[in-house]
Design a protein around this motif. Structure first.
Motif, PDB file in Angstrom:
ATOM      1  N   VAL A   5       0.847  -1.199   0.000  1.00  0.00           N
ATOM      2  CA  VAL A   5       0.000   0.000   0.000  1.00  0.00           C
ATOM      3  C   VAL A   5       0.878   1.243   0.000  1.00  0.00           C
ATOM      4  N   SER A   6       0.713   2.073  -1.027  1.00  0.00           N
ATOM      5  CA  SER A   6       1.361   3.384  -1.075  1.00  0.00           C
ATOM      6  C   SER A   6       0.334   4.445  -0.684  1.00  0.00           C
ATOM      7  N   VAL A   7       0.726   5.335   0.211  1.00  0.00           N
ATOM      8  CA  VAL A   7      -0.139   6.443   0.603  1.00  0.00           C
ATOM      9  C   VAL A   7       0.286   7.682  -0.172  1.00  0.00           C
ATOM     10  N   VAL A   8      -0.681   8.359  -0.803  1.00  0.00           N
ATOM     11  CA  VAL A   8      -0.405   9.583  -1.541  1.00  0.00           C
ATOM     12  C   VAL A   8      -1.220  10.720  -0.919  1.00  0.00           C
ATOM     13  N   VAL A   9      -0.521  11.759  -0.479  1.00  0.00           N
ATOM     14  CA  VAL A   9      -1.155  12.912   0.167  1.00  0.00           C
ATOM     15  C   VAL A   9      -0.828  14.166  -0.636  1.00  0.00           C
ATOM     16  N   PRO A  10      -1.764  14.651  -1.477  1.00  0.00           N
ATOM     17  CA  PRO A  10      -1.538  15.948  -2.129  1.00  0.00           C
ATOM     18  C   PRO A  10      -1.800  17.070  -1.129  1.00  0.00           C
ATOM     19  N   THR A  11      -0.994  18.110  -1.173  1.00  0.00           N
ATOM     20  CA  THR A  11      -1.157  19.150  -0.160  1.00  0.00           C
ATOM     21  C   THR A  11      -0.766  20.510  -0.713  1.00  0.00           C
ATOM     22  N   HIS A  12      -1.433  21.545  -0.190  1.00  0.00           N
ATOM     23  CA  HIS A  12      -1.083  22.926  -0.535  1.00  0.00           C
ATOM     24  C   HIS A  12      -1.409  23.804   0.662  1.00  0.00           C
ATOM     25  N   ASN A  13      -0.387  24.427   1.227  1.00  0.00           N
ATOM     26  CA  ASN A  13      -0.549  25.314   2.387  1.00  0.00           C
ATOM     27  C   ASN A  13      -1.357  24.636   3.492  1.00  0.00           C
ATOM     28  N   SER A  14      -0.878  23.475   3.916  1.00  0.00           N
ATOM     29  CA  SER A  14      -1.608  22.653   4.890  1.00  0.00           C
ATOM     30  C   SER A  14      -0.899  22.565   6.230  1.00  0.00           C
ATOM     31  N   VAL A  38       2.888  15.080  -1.763  1.00  0.00           N
ATOM     32  CA  VAL A  38       3.127  15.915  -2.944  1.00  0.00           C
ATOM     33  C   VAL A  38       2.756  17.338  -2.587  1.00  0.00           C
ATOM     34  N   ASP A  39       3.774  18.165  -2.360  1.00  0.00           N
ATOM     35  CA  ASP A  39       3.520  19.552  -1.992  1.00  0.00           C
ATOM     36  C   ASP A  39       3.324  20.382  -3.259  1.00  0.00           C
ATOM     37  N   ASP A  40       2.129  20.941  -3.396  1.00  0.00           N
ATOM     38  CA  ASP A  40       1.759  21.667  -4.609  1.00  0.00           C
ATOM     39  C   ASP A  40       2.081  23.151  -4.457  1.00  0.00           C
ATOM     40  N   ALA A  41       3.408  23.436  -4.397  1.00  0.00           N
ATOM     41  CA  ALA A  41       3.906  24.819  -4.356  1.00  0.00           C
ATOM     42  C   ALA A  41       3.361  25.598  -3.166  1.00  0.00           C
ATOM     43  N   SER A  42       3.453  25.007  -1.979  1.00  0.00           N
ATOM     44  CA  SER A  42       3.000  25.709  -0.775  1.00  0.00           C
ATOM     45  C   SER A  42       3.880  26.916  -0.489  1.00  0.00           C
ATOM     46  N   THR A  43       3.267  27.910   0.154  1.00  0.00           N
ATOM     47  CA  THR A  43       4.021  29.101   0.539  1.00  0.00           C
ATOM     48  C   THR A  43       4.165  29.212   2.057  1.00  0.00           C
ATOM     49  N   ASP A  44       3.627  28.239   2.797  1.00  0.00           N
ATOM     50  CA  ASP A  44       3.790  28.224   4.259  1.00  0.00           C
ATOM     51  C   ASP A  44       4.843  27.175   4.611  1.00  0.00           C
ATOM     52  N   ASP A  45       4.818  26.658   5.837  1.00  0.00           N
ATOM     53  CA  ASP A  45       5.849  25.696   6.251  1.00  0.00           C
ATOM     54  C   ASP A  45       5.394  24.251   6.102  1.00  0.00           C
ATOM     55  N   ARG A  52       9.335  16.165   9.002  1.00  0.00           N
ATOM     56  CA  ARG A  52       9.427  15.612  10.361  1.00  0.00           C
ATOM     57  C   ARG A  52       8.954  14.160  10.407  1.00  0.00           C
ATOM     58  N   PHE A  53       8.330  13.691   9.339  1.00  0.00           N
ATOM     59  CA  PHE A  53       7.739  12.357   9.317  1.00  0.00           C
ATOM     60  C   PHE A  53       8.470  11.476   8.306  1.00  0.00           C
ATOM     61  N   PRO A  54       8.419  10.157   8.511  1.00  0.00           N
ATOM     62  CA  PRO A  54       9.041   9.239   7.551  1.00  0.00           C
ATOM     63  C   PRO A  54       8.223   9.141   6.270  1.00  0.00           C
ATOM     64  N   CYS A  55       8.449  10.070   5.371  1.00  0.00           N
ATOM     65  CA  CYS A  55       7.718  10.078   4.107  1.00  0.00           C
ATOM     66  C   CYS A  55       8.635  10.601   3.014  1.00  0.00           C
ATOM     67  N   ARG A  56       8.207  10.380   1.789  1.00  0.00           N
ATOM     68  CA  ARG A  56       8.920  10.920   0.633  1.00  0.00           C
ATOM     69  C   ARG A  56       8.210  12.195   0.216  1.00  0.00           C
ATOM     70  N   LEU A  57       8.964  13.274   0.093  1.00  0.00           N
ATOM     71  CA  LEU A  57       8.371  14.571  -0.226  1.00  0.00           C
ATOM     72  C   LEU A  57       8.687  14.946  -1.664  1.00  0.00           C
ATOM     73  N   ARG A  72       1.238  12.915  -9.947  1.00  0.00           N
ATOM     74  CA  ARG A  72       2.662  12.816  -9.646  1.00  0.00           C
ATOM     75  C   ARG A  72       2.906  11.788  -8.543  1.00  0.00           C
ATOM     76  N   GLY A  73       1.995  11.745  -7.561  1.00  0.00           N
ATOM     77  CA  GLY A  73       2.120  10.748  -6.506  1.00  0.00           C
ATOM     78  C   GLY A  73       1.951   9.328  -7.033  1.00  0.00           C
ATOM     79  N   ILE A  74       0.985   9.140  -7.941  1.00  0.00           N
ATOM     80  CA  ILE A  74       0.772   7.823  -8.538  1.00  0.00           C
ATOM     81  C   ILE A  74       2.033   7.364  -9.259  1.00  0.00           C
ATOM     82  N   GLN A  75       2.601   8.241 -10.068  1.00  0.00           N
ATOM     83  CA  GLN A  75       3.763   7.893 -10.871  1.00  0.00           C
ATOM     84  C   GLN A  75       4.993   7.601 -10.018  1.00  0.00           C
ATOM     85  N   ALA A  76       5.060   8.209  -8.837  1.00  0.00           N
ATOM     86  CA  ALA A  76       6.215   7.986  -7.962  1.00  0.00           C
ATOM     87  C   ALA A  76       6.040   6.790  -7.030  1.00  0.00           C
TER      88      ALA A  76
END
Length: 334
Positions: A5-14, A38-45, A52-57, A72-76
């Motif tokens: 199981v691969s977990v894919v989390v798209p995120t933006h300013n989250s 998958v960070d979609d060009a966030s402008t926050d932290d 801080r977590f065991p994940c691929r960014l 992009r997450g699917i392909q990776a």
């Protein structure tokens, strides 16, 4: 061997919710193979929190929207199954295991998606409570075999994307509905109340109405591209119609001595247009909150109708406004 199981989390300013989301993933009773944010060009932290977590960014150099971020997450990813989770959602510890059980017990099912809890991820007040009540209700109403995919919390077999293709990156709304329609009758889809997540929803009325107006602009273009029966709808036709008629009939007050009789009548009809929803809200929060709920719900329905009308006109004037396959079909027919 159990499926990976691969977990894919798209995120933006989250930055507000991502830590809770990732912590909940790692609390799943069924282990996951990898977590891809998958960070979609966030402008926050957001990116600093992910590290801080065991994940691929993965990071996009510009904001491309949830469809492209998920692609992009699917392909990776490498898992047999892909567990999609929005970054403002925190799944209950048994969510993944329960979804896996459905895939195991029903081999023809390729996609399982779940519902929002009534308990918010972060309690931000009455507008968010409205959103969670309505979101929980209409998902619960549709539990079972469906034709629509909702990817806020969703487990899907990788083979689906090999067969029907990836998300339509032209769409920044309704992209999950569009790909669910492409799945059609080839793949079983289940909406289950055993796959639950806590969600941090909109908590400001203005932002909520703007989002509903913007997202609903894709309703008509996506619906026109659908090849099968209509899938899940969050709002009923009766509710949308009666909501529209409340302000539409206000000018009749000039004919009735200043009293908006017809508008008040349609407001009453709107209130009882979904009796099961009315009973649900009354049971959960009581009469005072129900009155608040009805007022906000009316405004939301008007935002949805307004957005759908604007989107429909835009689609008629520009066939490139809408799903890629609809644009291609229009060009082919010329």
């Amino acid at each position: 061997m159990p499926p990976t199981v691969s977990v894919v989390v798209p995120t933006h300013n989250s930055s507000k919710t991502l830590a809770a989301c990732l912590a909940a993933i790692h609390r799943q009773r069924h282990p996951v193979t990898e977590v891809i944010v998958v960070d979609d060009a966030s402008t926050d932290d957001t990116r600093e929190i992910a590290r801080r977590f065991p994940c691929r960014l993965l990071v996009t150099d510009r904001n491309v929207g949830p469809a492209a971020a998920r692609n992009r997450g699917i392909q990776a990813s490498s898992g047999d199954l892909i567990f999609f989770l929005d970054s403002d959602c925190a799944p209950e510890p048994d969510a993944l295991g329960n979804a896996l059980a459905i895939l195991r017990d029903q081999p023809d099912v390729a996609c399982v998606h779940g519902i929002y809890s009534l308990e918010p991820l972060i309690d931000d007040g009455p507008v968010e409570a409205y959103r969670l009540l309505h979101g929980h209700y209409w998902r619960l109403r549709n539990v079972g075999r469906v034709r629509t995919t909702l990817f806020a919390i969703c487990l899907i077999r990788r083979e689906v994307f090999t067969s029907v293709g990836l998300f339509d990156e032209k769409l920044r709304a309704s992209e999950d509905v569009e790909i669910g329609d492409r799945m059609g009758d080839r793949y079983g889809i289940v909406l289950t109340d055993t796959m639950v997540c806590r969600h941090d929803d909109d908590d400001r009325l203005g932002a909520l109405l703007h989002k509903q107006f913007r997202r609903s602009q894709m309703l008509i273009p996506v619906a026109r591209a659908e090849r099968g029966p209509a899938g899940i709808r969050a709002n009923t036709r009766a509710g949308l119609l009666t909501a529209t008629l409340v302000p539409a009939t206000l000018p009749t007050a000039l004919l009735t001595g200043g009293w908006p009789v017809l508008s008040l009548l349609f407001l009453v009809l709107f209130t009882v247009a979904e009796p099961a929803l009315l009973r649900f809200v009354l049971r959960q929060r009581g009469p005072a909150f129900t009155a608040f709920f009805i007022g906000v719900h009316l405004l939301v329905q008007l935002a949805v109708v307004s957005g759908a009308l604007v989107g429909g006109v835009r689609h008629l004037l520009d066939r490139d406004f809408g799903p890629t396959r609809a644009s291609l079909a229009a060009k082919t027919s010329r």
